[in-house]
Design an enzyme around this catalytic site. Structure first.
Site, short mmCIF file in Angstrom:
data_model
loop_
_atom_site.label_atom_id
_atom_site.label_comp_id
_atom_site.label_asym_id
_atom_site.label_seq_id
_atom_site.Cartn_x
_atom_site.Cartn_y
_atom_site.Cartn_z
N GLY A 302 22.29 56.55 47.96
CA GLY A 302 23.62 56.00 48.71
C GLY A 302 24.44 57.32 49.51
CG ASN A 306 23.88 68.11 49.85
OD1 ASN A 306 23.06 68.20 49.09
ND2 ASN A 306 23.82 67.22 50.89
CD GLU A 339 28.15 61.36 46.32
OE1 GLU A 339 27.69 62.32 45.83
OE2 GLU A 339 27.49 60.30 46.09
#
Length: 902
Positions: A302, A306, A339
């Protein structure tokens, strides 16, 4: 990385060969021996990677130069590093203040993805520079340094060069020490065409023309903090962006395909709200000067966290104000929240080894909901958590072939297996339970201590427990160890008696198994935080206890005989409940009059449904309970009901009374369908839009004639350009039209070609499976492997066919077998192959199919999907047992509820 729900998104801690005995005691398989695996030696250690890469976007190769500052901790004449699909041209070592020593040999161990550089004399203790020139391939496998295909605004096919390194693929881009605990700093330079955007983890500090080629530029990035290799990233391509600054001064950009900057605004708004929320929650500032969020055309997961450059599937980042549906907005908000949480939890403090992956992912999967609840309170997102994550994890974890949250991982091929609902959804569920047990204030205090103590370092699960234990004074390690180190969860049996004004509860636990109660001698047990509420105040917990043995007796003071008792209010504890029949009877009015909280109405129904599948109660009992939901207003409760009825409908497609269960579904969903109507009303919100889409989709699929007729009319107006269908209605309308042969099979692929937005293409891909004519089913399956469908989306097209009908399931399984080599090669055994297997075969309900699936994968091994294959075989046997046990009773019940009264 957010596993794909779409949502889209494991191995037991064992090294010996384990026999797995299935639900019906047929021996379904043995786990093969684990490959021997040794971590990298520690005699040479990187301090800083100076890395220069020059990708060629025409020949799909790249040239690289590595100059790494390393420390030799003990004299050695060889350096062992990770390296995969890379050719080293030259390598040398320059000791500090000494002469350059050229390597005399490169020995590649391809199986272990390592290379050994040999030197003619020993490298002495101290610092030095390791220089390596190498070349590699920009592959098309969506891992490592790879190419991603896109269409430019003028209609040309072009390629971007992008990265996906988690878990173990940085080694495909440059030789490195590719283990999370081996952290270093990075100085990255990219040599790229001057008309392309080049991005990496840090901000650009220099951009100058390349001395040998005027069409190229050298882009140099600032030095990163000390970090793990799997978080390094670079992207070279054509992008537009929107930007803003968070209230704490971080530059945030969302990069979109050219001409679609507008579609980045929603994610930008979420990201700029989210960063300050996490800064405040963790009391640790975001450590980089910028963060970029970028939409990548070809992307397996998905999204990927990083550091400073988060990569996403287009559908997990881009929102078109006119053409995106409500569920897409919510998905984008959750994935962005997930994220960005990793920027602290994972990136700043990193797991010591992949065994602790669950901590990374489970934590981010929990806090994404906390963050979305902060940004969008109107989403009622915590109720949705229970349906999307909690119940999903319970279902998987009840199987004999589940695995503990914490899993010993060795060889790289084993890491992909644990990106599953146990690491993510069970991980998130037990952290939610822990947060509730500790309380928010102490939880935050412990989190802050953990992040400060381990920042820029690595930590294990135990380190977090220590910090939370110190902050809360509660036995966190002992409680949580019982949830993370053993697989499964308990079923809590509850009985009661009234004594004067008090209610005496007898509570006991044993392991819950999908195949029925666990009656063995050495039954595992858990330390279970149990909360109890009563009808006097269903929102307020009356009592909390920690069940740390098999059974206990609890007295609730001043609870009158007319009050009901509910265990686990808020459905926070990770367990199922079996009430005595009198307790259950007293709870049912709380469903009808809505005095039970929505999340508890959902939990009660979900528990009973899974008890019926396990053969502990009759499925008829659950059907009767479902009829009590006629007045239900809550979207998530309907969503969970719909999901369970879908499972039942799929099971009964193996009988000759499938039409009767469709009639039951029509009866249950018609009143709410009439109440909602087709058009949104003034003052309606996000959840009404989700509910309307769900209910109309369900009625269409169950063959409700008025719904099918209205869908036909609206679809025709949409195609003729008279009246555009709102985005929220496009899926239910298209699938209804396909089901009833209203749409010609060529029209949707044509609309798919015209769609400018990936979300719209995906919507069409997912409904195409609803086609029922055999020749057209074959067309859809062929379409799945065509150039028109992006590689990562092939899985959901085939899954859509398998999930829509009995014929579709057979055809999809045959198609997967016939095209196995191409499919396996396409995903190189990554987690998408597991997803494909699960979507294709999980719905079968005949014993012999389990044998067929098992033998196919014995002759076509897929190492990263071994556990998935086992779980599917187990599910098939469970379905078959369920059908044998309950089919006749269900049939009789469905017939008699329609019979005229005598």
């Amino acid at each position: 990385a957010r596993s794909v729900l779409i949502k889209l998104r494991a191995i037991a801690s064992i090294t010996h060969s384990t026999v797995f005995v299935s639900a019906s005691n047929q021996n379904i398989g043995t786990m093969p021996e684990r490959r021997p695996f040794v971590r990298l030696p520690t005699d040479v250690y990187p301090v800083n990677y100076g890395l220069s890469l020059k990708p060629d976007l025409i020949d799909f190769t790249f040239e690289g130069k590595l100059e790494a500052l390393v420390e030799v901790t003990q004299a050695t004449n060889q350096i062992v590093m990770n390296c995969a699909d890379i050719d080293i041209i030259t390598a040398s070592f320059v000791p500090q203040g000494g002469e350059e020593i050229n390597a005399t040999g490169f020995n590649y161990q391809n199986e272990d993805e390592k290379v050994t550089l040999s030197f003619p004399s020993a490298l002495q203790k101290g610092f030095g520079t390791l220089k390596i020139d190498f070349v590699g391939e920009l592959n098309d496998k969506m891992k490592g340094f790879y190419r991603s295909k896109y269409t430019s605004p003028t209609g040309e096919i072009r390629y971007a060069a992008v990265t996906q390194f988690e878990a173990t693929d940085a080694r495909r881009a440059f030789p490195c020490w590719d283990e999370p605990a081996i952290k270093a700093t990075f100085d990255i330079t990219l040599i790229v065409p001057k008309d392309r955007v080049a991005l990496s983890n840090m901000n650009v500090i220099d951009r100058k023309p390349h001395p040998d080629d005027e069409n190229l530029v050298e882009v140099k990035f600032a030095t990163t903090p000390i970090m793990s290799t799997y978080l390094v990233a670079f992207v070279i391509g054509e992008y537009d962006y929107v930007e803003s600054q968070s209230s704490d001064g971080v530059m945030v950009r969302v990069y979109t395909p050219v001409g679609k900057a507008e579609q980045g605004k929603f994610a930008l708004e979420v990201a700029t709200k989210t960063l300050p929320f996490y800064n405040d929650y963790f009391s640790v500032p975001y450590p980089l000067p910028k963060i970029d969020l970028i939409a990548i055309a070809d992307f397996a997961a998905g999204a990927m966290e990083n550091w400073g450059l988060v990569t996403y599937r287009e559908t997990a980042l881009l929102i078109d104000p006119k053409n995106s549906c409500s569920s897409s907005r919510q998905w984008v908000a959750l994935v962005v929240g997930h994220e960005l949480a990793h920027q602290w939890f994972g990136n700043l403090v990193t797991m010591e080894w992949w065994t602790h992956l669950w901590l990374n992912e489970g934590f981010a999967s929990w806090i994404e909901y906390l963050c979305v609840d902060h940004c969008f309170p109107e989403y009622d997102i915590w109720t949705q958590f229970v349906s999307a994550d909690y119940t999903r994890a319970l279902d998987l974890d009840a199987l004999d072939s589940s695995h503990p949250i914490e899993v010993n991982v060795g060889h790289p091929s084993e890491v992909d297996e644990i990106f599953d609902a146990i690491s993510y959804s069970k991980g998130a569920s037990v952290i939610r339970m822990l947060h509730n047990y500790i309380g928010d204030e102490d939880f935050r205090k412990g989190m802050n201590a953990y992040l400060l103590k381990f920042q820029h370092k690595n930590a294990s699960t135990e380190d977090l427990w220590d910090c939370l234990e110190q902050a809360s004074g509660k036995p966190i390690a002992a409680v949580m160890g019982s949830w993370t180190k053993q697989m499964g969860f308990p079923i809590i049996a509850v009985d009661q008696e009234q004594q004067g004004d008090d209610r005496i509860l007898k509570i006991s636990q044993k392991k819950f198994c999908a195949s029925g109660p666990h009656n063995e001698e050495n039954c595992p047990s858990w330390m279970v935080p149990i909360s109890i509420c009563t009808s006097e105040d269903p929102k307020c917990t009356k009592l909390k206890v920690l069940l740390d043995r098999q059974e206990t007796t609890i007295t609730l003071n001043s609870v009158g005989p007319d009050q009901w008792i509910k265990i686990n209010p808020g459905t926070v504890g990770f367990y199922r409940i079996q009430y005595s029949s009198s307790m259950l009877e007293s709870l049912l009015p709380g469903i009808r009059d809505l005095s039970l909280q929505p999340v508890d109405r959902l939990g009660l129904q979900n528990d009973l449904f899974s008890l019926s599948r396990a053969g502990m109660i009759s499925t008829v009992e659950v059907l009767k309970l479902m009829e009590a939901f006629l007045n239900e207003p809550n979207y998530t409760v309907w969503s969970d009901l719909s999901c369970n009825l879908g499972v039942l409908s799929s099971l009964l497609s193996h009988t000759d009374f499938h039409e009767e269960i469709q009639e039951f579904i029509r009866d249950l969903f018609t009143p709410i369908g009439l109440k909602l109507g087709w058009d949104s009303k003034p003052g309606e919100g996000h959840l009404d839009a989700l509910l309307r889409s769900l209910v109309l989709g369900k009625l269409g699929k169950a063959g409700h004639k008025p719904t099918l007729e209205e869908a036909r009319r609206r679809f025709k107006d949409h195609v003729d350009g008279k009246q555009v269908l709102p985005a929220d209605l496009r899926s239910p309308v298209s699938s209804a039209c396909l089901l009833s042969h209203i749409v010609s099979s060529s029209l949707l692929p044509q609309l798919h070609k015209q769609a400018d937005m990936q979300e719209e293409k995906n919507r069409i891909e997912r409904v195409l499976g609803a086609i029922s004519a055999p020749d057209l089913i074959q067309k859809v399956l062929n379409f799945a492997l065509s150039e028109d469908v992006r590689p990562q989306d092939t899985v959901s097209v085939i899954g859509g066919v398998a999930g829509s009908s009995k014929q579709g399931r057979k055809a999809a399984w045959k198609f997967v077998k016939d095209n196995w080599e191409e499919l396996y090669n396409r995903y190189q055994g990554g987690f998408l192959i597991s997803r494909l297997i699960k979507l294709t075969v999980d719905g079968f309900a005949i014993d012999k199919m389990a044998v067929e699936v098992k033998s196919f994968f014995e002759s076509h091994p897929a190492p990263a999907a071994e556990r998935t294959v086992q779980q599917c075989c187990e599910n098939i046997l469970l379905n078959a047992a369920w059908l044998k046990r309950d089919a006749e009773d269900i049939h009789q019940y469905l017939l008699q509820r329609k019979a005229p009264p005598v």
